[in-house]
Enzyme design. Structure first.
Site, mmCIF file in Angstrom:
data_model
loop_
_atom_site.group_PDB
_atom_site.id
_atom_site.type_symbol
_atom_site.label_atom_id
_atom_site.label_comp_id
_atom_site.label_asym_id
_atom_site.label_seq_id
_atom_site.Cartn_x
_atom_site.Cartn_y
_atom_site.Cartn_z
ATOM 1 N N ARG A 76 18.943 -93.778 65.478
ATOM 2 C CA ARG A 76 18.480 -92.852 64.424
ATOM 3 C C ARG A 76 17.961 -93.655 63.227
ATOM 4 O O ARG A 76 18.592 -94.598 62.769
ATOM 5 C CB ARG A 76 19.642 -91.958 63.997
ATOM 6 C CG ARG A 76 19.296 -90.945 62.876
ATOM 7 C CD ARG A 76 19.709 -91.430 61.504
ATOM 8 N NE ARG A 76 19.541 -90.413 60.476
ATOM 9 C CZ ARG A 76 19.653 -90.645 59.176
ATOM 10 N NH1 ARG A 76 19.918 -91.847 58.732
ATOM 11 N NH2 ARG A 76 19.489 -89.681 58.303
ATOM 12 N N THR B 192 23.338 -94.066 50.123
ATOM 13 C CA THR B 192 22.268 -95.047 50.275
ATOM 14 C C THR B 192 22.248 -95.751 48.934
ATOM 15 O O THR B 192 22.810 -95.218 47.984
ATOM 16 C CB THR B 192 20.932 -94.276 50.467
ATOM 17 O OG1 THR B 192 20.944 -93.633 51.716
ATOM 18 C CG2 THR B 192 19.718 -95.140 50.360
ATOM 19 N N GLY C 120 20.287 -89.308 50.028
ATOM 20 C CA GLY C 120 20.765 -88.009 50.502
ATOM 21 C C GLY C 120 20.396 -87.822 51.957
ATOM 22 O O GLY C 120 20.244 -88.797 52.709
HETATM 23 N N1 GLY Z 1 19.089 -91.288 52.959
HETATM 24 C C1 GLY Z 1 19.637 -92.153 53.911
HETATM 25 C C2 GLY Z 1 19.605 -91.683 55.284
HETATM 26 O O1 GLY Z 1 19.600 -90.480 55.523
HETATM 27 O O2 GLY Z 1 19.582 -92.498 56.165
#
Ligand code: GLY
Length: 306
Positions: free
Chosen positions: A202, A174, A225
């Site tokens: 999602r 990310t 993460g």
């Molecule tokens: N930290 C980004 C995600 O899990 O979408």
């Protein structure tokens, strides 16, 4: 003092990508630093840094973002301005170059805090964001290899979980930035393609204020993460609460990761800043390319904490 920190995603980065990742986060931090030195507010600096990372195909956000199980780029992004606890977020957004800019528009003109899916795309088009395909050939080839591996074995959600277990490098990354401007105002911005081969629809932590992104008058936080962990724990808000109670940002990010390790898991990285420009940076993954910059000097980048 003005200050900015950016991250390019906590995860299992291959060592041979360390140089381009380091250069990418350094350039983004430098973009943000220049913006702050020119007198821009923290929000503008954090967004400028994240937009730079969204344009860099090395990172999982914007151009080069990971793809869903059916090969689409569904992008999440969030921004938060600590001055008034204002926030804007987009989830599962398709077909734009800078999701972080659409998140800002959600905050500034929509009257809402979060837009998702088709509604987010229609909102972006209505505001003049051009149609854009963020899917790169490299990511497409990686997706084809993984789909073939998935289809050669057992079917179903358990098989997908097993594939992701065999490829831990697919989780995580990310991009994000936190900034403190010359008036001590704070802001955070985060953007991601989410996990590779995620189920369509999602949504991760990045566009959920208090989970992956948060800013108030005391602290701004961007997380990276395994998003499901941040959603369960309320990670970004937990860091800010600790800073509000008197902890330095570095102590707060370290202790939140300790607590997450005990309660939900800690495949996570965090960056934070307070109104004095003090930074907190921590990750429990093998790597998290990140860079920091203050008003005084050019940005410095690191690939991991070591
Ligand atoms: N930290 C980004 C995600 O899990 O979408």
């Amino acid at each position: 003092m003005v200050g900015i920190a950016v991250h390019g995603g906590a995860g299992r980065w291959a060592q041979d990508r360390s140089e381009e990742a380091g250069e990418g986060v350094r350039a983004a931090a430098e973009t943000g630093r220049r913006s702050l030195v020119e007198g821009e507010p923290a929000l503008a600096a954090a967004i400028a840094a994240v937009a730079t990372l969204e344009d860099n195909p090395v990172f999982n956000a914007g151009t080069g973002a990971s793809l869903t199980l059916d090969g689409q780029a569904e992008l999440d992004a969030g921004v938060m301005d600590g001055r008034g606890l204002t926030t804007g977020n987009v989830a599962a957004l398709a077909g734009v170059r800078h999701p972080v800019a659409v998140a800002r528009a959600v905050m500034e003109v929509s009257g809402h805090a979060l837009l998702a899916g088709e509604g987010a795309s229609r909102f972006a088009r209505a505001l003049g964001f051009a149609a854009y395909n963020p899917i790169t050939q490299t990511v497409c080839e990686r997706w084809r290899r993984l789909r073939a591996e998935l289809e050669s074995g057992a079917r179903g959600p358990a098989a997908l979980r097993e594939l992701l277990r065999r490829h831990p490098e697919l989780g995580g990354d990310t991009v994000g930035a936190v900034a403190c401007d010359g008036s001590g105002n704070l802001a955070a911005a985060t953007s991601t393609g989410g996990t590779m081969l995620k189920l369509p629809g999602r949504v991760g932590d990045s566009p959920l204020p208090g989970a992956g992104t948060y800013a108030d008058r005391h602290c701004a936080v961007s997380a990276t993460g395994h998003g499901e962990l941040m959603i369960r724990f309320g990670t970004a808000r937990a860091v800010a609460d600790r800073v509000r109670s008197g902890q330095a940002p570095q102590q707060a990010v370290t202790e939140v990761l300790d607590t997450m390790a005990e309660q939900v898991g800690d495949e996570v990285g965090l960056i934070a800043v307070d109104p004095a420009g003090r930074l907190g940076i921590a990750h429990r993954t093998p790597a998290m390319p990140h860079a920091t910059a203050s008003g005084k000097g050019i940005a410095e980048a690191r690939f991991s904490r070591d």
